[in-house]
Every structure is written in C-alpha cells, then in structure tokens.
Design an enzyme around this catalytic site. Sequence first.
Site, PDB file in Angstrom:
ATOM      1  N   GLU A  59      38.125 -42.469  30.041  1.00 44.21           N
ATOM      2  CA  GLU A  59      39.495 -42.764  29.597  1.00 44.21           C
ATOM      3  C   GLU A  59      39.984 -41.708  28.614  1.00 44.21           C
ATOM      4  O   GLU A  59      41.109 -41.209  28.708  1.00 44.21           O
ATOM      5  CB  GLU A  59      39.564 -44.137  28.931  1.00 44.21           C
ATOM      6  CG  GLU A  59      39.212 -45.292  29.849  1.00 44.21           C
ATOM      7  CD  GLU A  59      37.723 -45.639  29.847  1.00 44.21           C
ATOM      8  OE1 GLU A  59      36.885 -44.729  29.724  1.00 44.21           O
ATOM      9  OE2 GLU A  59      37.416 -46.837  29.988  1.00 44.21           O
ATOM     10  N   CYS A  94      38.141 -46.101  23.125  1.00 45.36           N
ATOM     11  CA  CYS A  94      39.140 -45.733  24.143  1.00 45.36           C
ATOM     12  C   CYS A  94      40.387 -46.601  24.035  1.00 45.36           C
ATOM     13  O   CYS A  94      41.502 -46.124  24.255  1.00 45.36           O
ATOM     14  CB  CYS A  94      38.530 -45.825  25.536  1.00 45.36           C
ATOM     15  SG  CYS A  94      37.371 -44.469  25.846  1.00 45.36           S
TER      16      CYS A  94
HETATM   17  N1  THU Z   1      31.901 -45.275  29.741  1.00 45.18           N
HETATM   18  C1  THU Z   1      33.150 -44.818  30.058  1.00 45.18           C
HETATM   19  O1  THU Z   1      33.325 -43.633  30.363  1.00 45.18           O
HETATM   20  N2  THU Z   1      34.175 -45.697  30.018  1.00 45.18           N
HETATM   21  C2  THU Z   1      34.042 -47.039  29.861  1.00 45.18           C
HETATM   22  O2  THU Z   1      35.019 -47.763  29.907  1.00 45.18           O
HETATM   23  C3  THU Z   1      32.707 -47.615  29.631  1.00 45.18           C
HETATM   24  C4  THU Z   1      31.633 -46.632  29.297  1.00 45.18           C
HETATM   25  C5  THU Z   1      30.757 -44.350  29.886  1.00 45.18           C
HETATM   26  C6  THU Z   1      30.120 -43.887  28.624  1.00 45.18           C
HETATM   27  C7  THU Z   1      28.716 -43.558  29.111  1.00 45.18           C
HETATM   28  O3  THU Z   1      28.720 -42.246  29.677  1.00 45.18           O
HETATM   29  C8  THU Z   1      28.464 -44.544  30.232  1.00 45.18           C
HETATM   30  O4  THU Z   1      29.748 -44.996  30.643  1.00 45.18           O
HETATM   31  C9  THU Z   1      27.604 -45.735  29.842  1.00 45.18           C
HETATM   32  O5  THU Z   1      28.086 -46.348  28.693  1.00 45.18           O
END
Ligand code: THU
Length: 139
Positions: A59, A94
Amino acid sequence: MENAIQYRELFDFALEAASRAYAPYSRFRVGAALLLDDGSIVTGVNVENRSFGLTNCAERSAVYAAVSAGHRRFRAIAIATPDADYPVSPCGACRQVLSEFMSSETPVLFGPDFARAVHSTIGAIFPFDALHELADSSH
Ligand code: THU
C-alpha cells in the site's frame, strides 16, 4: 461511486502486481492498485529486506510511487493478498499513510481474490482521523 467492473479491474491490477512482490522472508505477496483522479492506475508491492524492519508494504509502495509521479488524489485502492485464504486488511502504518491522501469515504478493497474481497472505506478502517489542516497544499 465507481462501478463493479471498475473495482474488478482495479483488483486485477493489484493481483497482477502481487506477482512482482519481493517477499523472500515472509513468502507473503501483496499487491496494491490505486485508482487516481484521472482514471489511471498506479500499483505497488511489498518490498522486504534482510533487515526485517525495513520492509515496505504494498500500500505504501503504491502511494509513494503515485506521489512521486505527481499524483495526490486517489479515488480507491485495491489490495490483493493471494497467499492468504481470507481478506488481509492494511496494517496500521499503511492506514495512516493512505489517510493522508484520501477522504474518509474513499473505497478500500482487500482480499485474496475479488470474489472474497471486503469493500470498506478508509474512514471505517481508520476512524477519528484528524490534523489534515496541518498540511500546506502548496507544497
Ligand atoms: N504486508 C503488506 O504489504 N500489506 C498488508 O496489508 C499486510 C502486510 C506485507 C508486509 C510483509 O512483507 C508481508 O506482507 C507479511 O507481513
């Protein structure tokens, strides 16, 4: 209000972006797609790091890419988490960053696929938002 076809298309962009995630540590790929004011779409992915705390979520990658390209007005965001079997909502960091560029009614969709996506808003997932008056819009 966007129509269902536009949301599906937006979600498909997020899903396609997720295939470009850099997630060798969590193996949890995330793709985000921002619908801009002009109808175009900017995507982002999670970018992990061996120093784990430096990981950037999909995000925020999408927001930073869009703002870097000169866009500040977002109509919706779709977030695809194909490695989960349930909808994974944006993390707290985020939500704060998205709220900087979204009104409380801005749609936020998240899910492993479009059929199971939750349709929410930034106001619903980040309530009691405040202090937007601190921003000087000329900068
Ligand atoms: N992550 C995201 O990119 N967005 C989300 O909404 C949830 C978590 C990523 C961070 C990390 O690289 C992986 O997902 C596990 O937490």
